[in-house]
Design an enzyme around this catalytic site. Structure first.
Site, PDB file in Angstrom:
ATOM      1  N   ASP A 230       0.904  -1.224  -0.046  1.00  0.00           N
ATOM      2  CA  ASP A 230      -0.215  -0.061   0.050  1.00  0.00           C
ATOM      3  C   ASP A 230       0.956   1.202  -0.034  1.00  0.00           C
ATOM      4  O   ASP A 230       2.041   1.162   0.224  1.00  0.00           O
ATOM      5  CB  ASP A 230      -0.934  -0.001   1.142  1.00  0.00           C
ATOM      6  CG  ASP A 230      -2.005   0.912   0.970  1.00  0.00           C
ATOM      7  OD1 ASP A 230      -2.101   1.685   0.098  1.00  0.00           O
ATOM      8  OD2 ASP A 230      -3.192   0.944   1.867  1.00  0.00           O
TER       9      ASP A 230
HETATM   10  C1  BGC Z   1      -4.985   3.266  -0.069  1.00  0.00           C
HETATM   11  C2  BGC Z   1      -4.949   2.340  -1.016  1.00  0.00           C
HETATM   12  C3  BGC Z   1      -4.974   3.000  -2.324  1.00  0.00           C
HETATM   13  C4  BGC Z   1      -3.501   3.618  -2.554  1.00  0.00           C
HETATM   14  C5  BGC Z   1      -3.373   4.365  -3.918  1.00  0.00           C
HETATM   15  C6  BGC Z   1      -3.771   4.102  -0.214  1.00  0.00           C
HETATM   16  O1  BGC Z   1      -4.027   5.167   0.566  1.00  0.00           O
HETATM   17  O2  BGC Z   1      -4.995   2.463   1.130  1.00  0.00           O
HETATM   18  O3  BGC Z   1      -6.324   1.429  -0.934  1.00  0.00           O
HETATM   19  O4  BGC Z   1      -4.970   2.049  -3.604  1.00  0.00           O
HETATM   20  O5  BGC Z   1      -3.804   4.672  -1.402  1.00  0.00           O
HETATM   21  O6  BGC Z   1      -4.365   5.453  -3.810  1.00  0.00           O
END
Ligand code: BGC
Length: 742
Positions: A230
């Site tokens: 993530d």
């Molecule tokens: C989130 C993810 C997301 C990623 C990219 C993170 O803050 O937890 O779900 O895909 O950002 O935007």
């Protein structure tokens, strides 16, 4: 494409280090000297958030226009695999048109506490439903040649301190509740990538968790795709690569690369281990190329699909005296600011720059004589008597009153957890005041997760629309006026009050630890075992027609249980029935839920029409996870197979005696004949999970060439539509756990 070792040997260490780091927020690293292209990824899960300029992971900067589909909290209520697959196809099509290789979704974490900030992005409190929705979504997206990233792996159930807090969970609960959907998706749908979550699991950050990312995911489940982090989840890049992470996103630029270079130089990281991650990144880039140029696609068509999906997922929770559907000749008062400023999507990384938002009040006005009254303001909770007075005035001459209520944007979002489970005070005051008028009051809810309804007895009808996406106005009106007969079922329990939830008093209380005290008793599994009254049970939802269930027939063959029963539409409108199939384990001498959802089907029925539902259960569906022995265990004895219209309303039930067949492991190869496979009941799960069973059944039913089929080795399967990937998946599953453990 196989990335050969000799190719990897040519790549300088510095270039390898760059490949395992993201680039410019949304890209993988390009290396033209070695012919390595970059690919772009984008959020997910309910619409595209492609950012062409400034990147961020919180939905702050703008993105290209795209259809905002209903949030997963709503789509799961469809209980409709076909619709979710179609949703995936639309998302895949949009992604391809925008030259996106990887779509960052679906989110398949389990709704453990009603306060968790991202519940709207997740499907359900139940692992079976979540897994089925996830498989359908992934199949849909990937059928369009766009890969997915199934997230957030794993036990990512709270937002506060999400970067550091440890989810402390016993292994049985992990396997049965929190990992089960990931496992199913990995085995059945072969997702391109998984995204590991921010949190730690039992003390080890998931991005550095070898047990999770390698032992379980790759070795047990046979995942051969890529694991990305993530955004910002990697604390120690070297430890992450060693644990089995392949790609750090978005990457810390030169710093991330240097960490890897230094680690190889000082011997902390074996270069072969780095090669494994490099290989997986390059394979993914190669397997999921984006088109050379962008394409047009039909946003209007997607909007129309989104409308159908939203309407078919909305859940009718109460409908006293058939208040709904509304007749076009009736005059309605439409109250509440959400009627004109609907909340239709969640905040954070899933936030979409919507194509065309339809407004509930406008859509209602097009159908009947409607007057609007604001009733409350969304900005804060203060009750303004003047707004209530005005609302009462507006409602005075109406035949029916529709109050739009829900959680304002500031209540729930990615990045923080909710504080409470009640509507804002000013909305509650409005509902109370208006319901004293003695008119039929319909409450339409817009919220990302379960809500308390202390006012439930004072209103006539309640329609749960969750976060319905940009077609919120049209879809809500479709259901209110009966153009669509509601068929959604709750994918989560609505407890009477927050205090009834097993995580009450402990959720989010410890800065560093989230202790999963309740173990396997999540959602209805808890409320059932404690015999607690709930506001609305899991799987509950009304229709404008009525269904009758009859004639349960069950046949056990080897490790396979075939369940059949008939459903009839006994009302006078067409409608869709959701038949839920639960299993109650009556034999295992171990703590266990009262019943668990193990299958479901949705059937479309004209008035008077009857259809037979057929569902297959396998030994895995009757198993529990024995953590002492590290395996799924299915005990011989009695199991009740229960058909419900919710987890609390069982309409048919039959007890079966089941004896799992465990045969010595058989080695299955590409040369094994299809006919031979039928001899081994323990291969049933592998056959079903790989998709092979469906093809075999189809060919056997559609043609009279069953004998021919029996006499065909797997490697010749291509002649009857069995693709290579399916065979590989089957071989992996069949040989890995001989169909029983998986
Ligand atoms: C989130 C993810 C997301 C990623 C990219 C993170 O803050 O937890 O779900 O895909 O950002 O935007």
């Amino acid at each position: 494409m196989e990335i050969t070792q000799s190719f990897l040997n040519q790549l300088p260490l510095q270039d390898k280090a760059a490949i395992v780091c993201g680039h410019h927020f949304w890209f993988t690293h390009e290396n033209l000297k070695y012919g390595i292209k970059k690919v772009m990824m984008t959020d997910g899960p309910s619409g595209l958030r492609k950012q062409s300029s400034s990147g961020d992971a919180l939905g702050i900067n703008n993105s290209v226009q795209a259809v905002s589909f209903p949030a997963s909290a709503l789509t799961a209520c469809s209980f409709d695999r076909r619709s979710i697959e179609a949703l995936g196809e639309h998302l895949g099509q949009a992604a391809r048109a925008e030259q996106i290789s990887l779509l960052l979704g679906p989110g398949v974490n389990i709704k453990r506490s009603p306060l968790a900030g991202r519940n709207f992005e997740y499907f359900s409190e139940d692992p079976y439903l979540t897994g089925e929705m996830g498989v359908a979504y992934v199949n849909g997206v990937q059928s369009q040649h766009v890969g997915v990233s199934v997230k957030h792996f794993a036990a990512n159930n709270r937002e506060n301190q999400r970067f550091t807090a440890s989810s402390d969970v016993d292994e049985r609960s992990l396997r049965e509740i929190y990992l089960a959907a990931f496992e199913k998706i990995v085995k059945k749908a072969a997702p391109a990538t998984l995204m590991c979550s921010y949190n730690a699991l039992n003390g080890t950050l998931n991005s550095q968790n070898h047990w999770l990312l390698t032992d379980v995911l790759r070795q047990e489940w046979g995942f051969d795709g890529l694991v990305m982090s993530d955004w910002g989840a990697v604390a120690d890049h070297t430890a992450a690569i060693k644990a089995g992470l392949d790609l750090e996103m978005p990457g810390k630029g030169a710093e991330s690369e240097q960490e890897i270079i230094d680690a190889v130089h000082d011997g902390t990281l074996d270069e072969h281990q780095l090669d494994n991650s490099v290989r997986r990144v390059l394979r993914t880039v190669h397997q999921w190329p984006a088109p050379e140029s962008s394409m047009d696609y039909d946003l209007e068509e997607q909007h129309q699909f989104a409308r159908q999906l939203a309407a078919n997922s909305m859940v009718l929770l109460k409908n006293k005296n058939q208040t709904l559907p509304i007749d076009q000749n009736e005059t309605v008062a439409v109250l509440g600011e959400l009627a004109v400023k609907p909340r239709f999507q969640g905040g954070g990384s899933s936030h979409v720059n919507a194509y065309r938002v339809s407004i509930p009040y406008d859509e209602i006005s097009q159908r009947s004589n409607a007057i609007y009254g604001q009733g409350y303001q969304l900005a804060d909770e203060t009750t303004h008597e003047a707004l209530i007075e005005q609302a009462l005035e507006v409602a005075k001459d109406a035949d029916k009153v529709i109050i739009f209520a829900g959680y304002p944007e500031s209540y729930e979002s990615e990045g923080f957890d909710k504080q409470k489970m009640t509507l804002p005070t000013n909305q509650i005051e409005l509902i109370k005041a208006v319901s004293q008028m003695g008119k039929p009051v319909v409450v339409v809810l817009q919220n990302g997760s379960a809500v308390e309804m202390p006012w439930i007895d004072q209103v006539s009808a309640v329609l749960e629309t969750y976060l319905a996406g940009e077609t919120v106005g049209e879809a809500t009106a479709d259901v209110l006026y009966g153009d669509v007969n509601p068929s959604g079922k709750l994918a989560e329990t609505f407890p009477l009050k927050l205090e009834d939830n097993p995580t009450f008093g402990t959720f989010g209380m410890d800065h560093d630890h989230e202790r999963y005290h309740e173990g396997i008793y999540v959602g209805y599994r808890y409320y059932d075992v404690k015999q607690k009254n709930v506001l609305f049970p899991f799987g509950y939802g009304l229709s404008y027609t009525k269904f009758d269930y009859q004639n349960i027939r069950i046949r056990v063959t080897g490790n396979r249980v075939r369940v059949q029963f008939d459903v009839t539409n006994v009302g006078d409108r067409s409608g869709q029935a959701v038949a839920e199939i639960y299993v109650a384990n009556q034999v295992s001498e171990v703590e266990k839920p009262i019943r668990e959802l193990k299958n479901f089907d949705k059937v479309d029925l004209a008035p008077g029409e009857t259809r037979t539902v057929t569902a297959i259960l396998t030994d895995r569906d009757l198993s529990w996870y024995n953590q002492d022995q590290g395996r799924w265990q299915c005990d011989a004895g009695n199991y009740a197979i229960q058909i419900g219209t919710s987890s609390r309303n069982l309409v048919l039930s039959q007890v079966i005696k089941f004896t799992p067949i465990r045969q010595p492991h058989v080695q299955i190869t590409e040369n094994t004949y299809v006919g031979e496979l039928q001899k081994y009941p323990e291969l049933q799960s592998a056959l079903i999970d790989s998709g092979l069973d469906a093809v075999i059944q189809r060919v056997t039913q559609e043609s009279d060439s069953a004998r021919l089929l029996e006499n065909m080795p797997l490697r010749a399967g291509v002649m009857i539509g069995i693709d290579r990937a399916m065979v590989s998946r089957f071989l992996q599953l069949a040989n890995q756990n001989n169909g029983y453990n998986g």
